[in-house]
Design an enzyme around this catalytic site. Structure first.
Site, short mmCIF file in Angstrom:
data_model
loop_
_atom_site.label_atom_id
_atom_site.label_comp_id
_atom_site.label_asym_id
_atom_site.label_seq_id
_atom_site.Cartn_x
_atom_site.Cartn_y
_atom_site.Cartn_z
N ARG A 23 0.83 -1.22 0.00
CA ARG A 23 0.00 0.00 0.00
C ARG A 23 0.86 1.26 0.00
O ARG A 23 0.52 2.24 0.67
CB ARG A 23 -0.96 0.03 1.20
CG ARG A 23 -2.03 -1.04 1.18
CD ARG A 23 -3.23 -0.58 0.38
NE ARG A 23 -4.13 -1.70 0.15
CZ ARG A 23 -5.24 -1.93 0.82
NH1 ARG A 23 -5.64 -1.08 1.74
NH2 ARG A 23 -5.98 -2.96 0.54
N ARG A 27 -3.95 6.42 0.70
CA ARG A 27 -4.53 7.57 1.37
C ARG A 27 -3.58 8.38 2.24
O ARG A 27 -3.86 9.53 2.54
CB ARG A 27 -5.73 7.13 2.23
CG ARG A 27 -6.95 6.85 1.39
CD ARG A 27 -7.94 6.04 2.17
NE ARG A 27 -7.36 4.74 2.48
CZ ARG A 27 -8.02 3.74 3.04
NH1 ARG A 27 -9.27 3.90 3.38
NH2 ARG A 27 -7.43 2.59 3.26
N ARG A 36 -8.42 11.22 -5.36
CA ARG A 36 -9.62 10.51 -4.89
C ARG A 36 -10.80 11.45 -4.68
O ARG A 36 -11.94 11.00 -4.61
CB ARG A 36 -9.30 9.76 -3.59
CG ARG A 36 -8.60 8.44 -3.86
CD ARG A 36 -9.58 7.33 -4.31
NE ARG A 36 -10.29 6.77 -3.18
CZ ARG A 36 -11.57 6.86 -2.97
NH1 ARG A 36 -12.33 7.53 -3.81
NH2 ARG A 36 -12.13 6.30 -1.93
N ASP A 72 -6.64 -3.38 -7.59
CA ASP A 72 -7.17 -3.98 -6.37
C ASP A 72 -7.36 -5.47 -6.55
O ASP A 72 -7.64 -5.96 -7.65
CB ASP A 72 -8.49 -3.34 -5.94
CG ASP A 72 -8.79 -3.72 -4.48
OD1 ASP A 72 -8.26 -3.05 -3.58
OD2 ASP A 72 -9.50 -4.71 -4.27
N TYR A 149 -13.78 -13.38 0.54
CA TYR A 149 -14.50 -12.16 0.19
C TYR A 149 -15.81 -12.49 -0.54
O TYR A 149 -16.84 -11.87 -0.31
CB TYR A 149 -13.66 -11.22 -0.68
CG TYR A 149 -12.79 -10.32 0.16
CD1 TYR A 149 -13.34 -9.29 0.90
CD2 TYR A 149 -11.42 -10.52 0.23
CE1 TYR A 149 -12.55 -8.48 1.69
CE2 TYR A 149 -10.62 -9.71 1.01
CZ TYR A 149 -11.19 -8.70 1.74
OH TYR A 149 -10.41 -7.89 2.53
O1 CP3 Z 1 0.09 -1.81 -2.41
C1 CP3 Z 1 -0.18 -0.95 -3.28
O2 CP3 Z 1 0.29 0.22 -3.24
C2 CP3 Z 1 -1.01 -1.35 -4.47
C3 CP3 Z 1 -2.39 -1.17 -4.37
C4 CP3 Z 1 -3.31 -2.19 -3.71
C5 CP3 Z 1 -4.65 -1.85 -3.37
N1 CP3 Z 1 -5.27 -2.96 -2.94
C6 CP3 Z 1 -5.28 -0.54 -3.53
C7 CP3 Z 1 -6.31 -0.15 -2.55
C8 CP3 Z 1 -3.14 -3.52 -3.40
C9 CP3 Z 1 -1.89 -4.39 -3.52
C10 CP3 Z 1 -4.39 -4.01 -2.91
C11 CP3 Z 1 -4.62 -5.41 -2.53
C12 CP3 Z 1 -5.79 -5.73 -1.72
N2 CP3 Z 1 -7.06 -5.25 -1.87
C13 CP3 Z 1 -5.80 -6.67 -0.68
C14 CP3 Z 1 -4.65 -7.52 -0.26
C15 CP3 Z 1 -3.70 -6.74 0.54
C16 CP3 Z 1 -4.05 -6.66 1.98
O3 CP3 Z 1 -4.33 -5.56 2.45
O4 CP3 Z 1 -3.98 -7.71 2.62
C17 CP3 Z 1 -7.10 -6.71 -0.17
C18 CP3 Z 1 -7.56 -7.56 0.99
C19 CP3 Z 1 -7.88 -5.83 -0.94
C20 CP3 Z 1 -9.33 -5.56 -0.81
C21 CP3 Z 1 -9.55 -4.20 -0.32
N3 CP3 Z 1 -9.34 -3.05 -1.06
C22 CP3 Z 1 -10.04 -3.80 0.95
C23 CP3 Z 1 -10.37 -4.74 2.08
C24 CP3 Z 1 -10.12 -2.41 0.95
C25 CP3 Z 1 -10.68 -1.52 2.01
C26 CP3 Z 1 -9.79 -1.42 3.17
C27 CP3 Z 1 -9.10 -0.08 3.17
O5 CP3 Z 1 -7.88 -0.06 3.36
O6 CP3 Z 1 -9.80 0.90 2.98
C28 CP3 Z 1 -9.64 -1.95 -0.30
C29 CP3 Z 1 -9.50 -0.55 -0.74
C30 CP3 Z 1 -8.19 -0.16 -1.31
N4 CP3 Z 1 -7.45 -0.85 -2.22
C31 CP3 Z 1 -7.52 1.05 -1.04
C32 CP3 Z 1 -6.34 1.06 -1.82
C33 CP3 Z 1 -5.27 2.13 -1.90
C34 CP3 Z 1 -8.06 2.13 -0.11
C35 CP3 Z 1 -8.01 3.45 -0.73
C36 CP3 Z 1 -9.27 4.20 -1.06
O7 CP3 Z 1 -10.40 3.94 -0.62
O8 CP3 Z 1 -9.04 5.15 -1.81
#
Ligand code: CP3
Length: 340
Positions: A23, A27, A36, A72, A149
């Site tokens: 990540r 944010r 965003r 994602d 999921y």
């Molecule tokens: O790592 C990086 O910089 C690359 C981007 C990336 C995102 N999601 C963008 C994202 C990666 C590698 C993921 C993988 C991902 N997505 C996982 C596996 C990694 C982990 O955390 O274990 C999972 C479980 C997801 C599913 C997901 N996406 C969830 C559960 C959420 C909400 C939780 C949260 O942090 O808000 C997301 C949203 C998400 N994916 C964001 C980002 C940057 C949040 C940003 C936003 O809302 O703008």
């Protein structure tokens, strides 16, 4: 070209410990938050120009040794017939989660070049933009985490629906995971063809399983993905959270590098993983919220435990938290490079 990260994946000697952050785009960065305000997360993921810009944001301002494709984990859900969206403040929400064995039949495999062609376009554009500065990591989800999921319909703390499904409907569970394994293998191969130089398989929630359940319900499906990528020669990373009890089993499923969280000291985790693999980790992301000196001391402890052995990639034990200071992340990357 800076190839420290790829060299460490192959357990070759490096001039400095490579570092990147899960990540690393997100944010906690003001440039990301600004974008965003105008676009949803899915819009950014689906528009190559935007996804390229966000991927590069951390590469431009933090001393990281790899870029990770901005996308994602759940993007493949839509072409599989599992429509979903991100709800503000709540995370992903799947419209019609899988609840019965019969629901598994509506889950479709798809051709990644068609359904997720925009991701492949993003990758090709990124390779041009990066121009060898740092390698590009692609990623996908392991079948257990994807299935959880699809069944929970969103985030969960107990994974009770997932486990109940897998215990009560083992045949349907294995059929569902089989589909995810096929889809992920094809999707990751397509990412590699488009230009990613390493792939990380996220089995973020596998640590929820007992060791025996991991072996029965998750490991065979994850193993299929690593087997399907073996002939590409591209390094693979295999990551999960809370996996102390299953590290040897995760390593047995596959991965040149095993990603570990902060619950075990790095050297002990490496012993469990096996010295024939690389290791990625393992600073607690909340340590970045504390004082600078404490963060540096914790990073030094990790580096001491890695003891200069080939195959260590410095990372956090999970993603950068949204309330982290960018300066803290910048200082941490510099510190790792200065004190390898
Ligand atoms: O790592 C990086 O910089 C690359 C981007 C990336 C995102 N999601 C963008 C994202 C990666 C590698 C993921 C993988 C991902 N997505 C996982 C596996 C990694 C982990 O955390 O274990 C999972 C479980 C997801 C599913 C997901 N996406 C969830 C559960 C959420 C909400 C939780 C949260 O942090 O808000 C997301 C949203 C998400 N994916 C964001 C980002 C940057 C949040 C940003 C936003 O809302 O703008």
């Amino acid at each position: 070209m800076n190839d420290r990260f790829l060299r460490a994946c192959r357990r070759q000697p490096v001039d400095k410990t490579p570092v990147w952050f899960m990540r690393q785009a997100g944010r906690y960065m003001s440039d990301y938050r600004a974008l965003r305000e105008r676009y949803s997360l899915l819009q950014i993921c689906r528009e190559p120009e935007l996804a390229v810009a966000v991927t590069l944001q951390p590469v431009d301002v933090i001393d990281v040794d790899a870029a990770i494709l901005f996308s994602d984990l759940l993007l493949p859900f839509t072409p599989m017939g599992l429509d979903f969206d991100f709800l503000k403040g709540e995370g992903p929400s799947i419209e019609r989660p899988i609840r019965h064995a019969a629901d598994v039949q509506r889950v479709r495999a798809f051709e990644p070049r068609q359904a997720l062609g925009h991701v492949l376009t993003t990758i090709r554009m990124l390779r041009k933009e990066l121009d060898g500065r740092v390698p590009l990591i692609g990623f996908g989800g392991a079948p257990f985490t994807m299935a959880s999921y699809a069944i929970e319909g969103g985030p969960s703390t107990s994974y009770a629906k997932t486990k109940a499904f897998m215990y009560a409907q083992p045949a349907a569970w294995h059929a569902l995971c089989d589909t995810f394994a096929s889809v992920m293998s094809a999707y990751l191969r397509a990412q590699i063809e488009a230009g990613v130089q390493a792939v990380q398989v996220f089995d973020s929630w596998a640590g929820q399983l007992s060791r025996d359940d991991y072996r029965e319900f998750a490991q065979p499906h994850s193993r299929r993905i690593f087997e399907a990528l073996a002939d590409t020669g591209v390094p693979t990373l295999h990551f999960g959270v809370g996996t102390t009890a299953i590290l040897p089993d995760m390593a047995a499923a596959g991965g040149d590098v095993i990603g570990v969280d902060w619950r075990l000291p790095l050297d002990q985790a490496w012993t469990l993983v096996g010295e024939d693999r690389g290791i990625q980790g393992n600073l607690d992301p909340t340590v970045l919220l504390g004082p600078r000196e404490r963060m540096m001391a914790a990073a030094d402890d990790i580096l001491r435990r890695a003891a200069g052995r080939a195959g260590h990639i410095f990372n956090l034990g999970h993603g950068v938290l949204p309330n982290t200071n960018l300066e803290q992340v910048q200082a941490l990357a510099r510190h790792v490079h200065a004190n390898w």
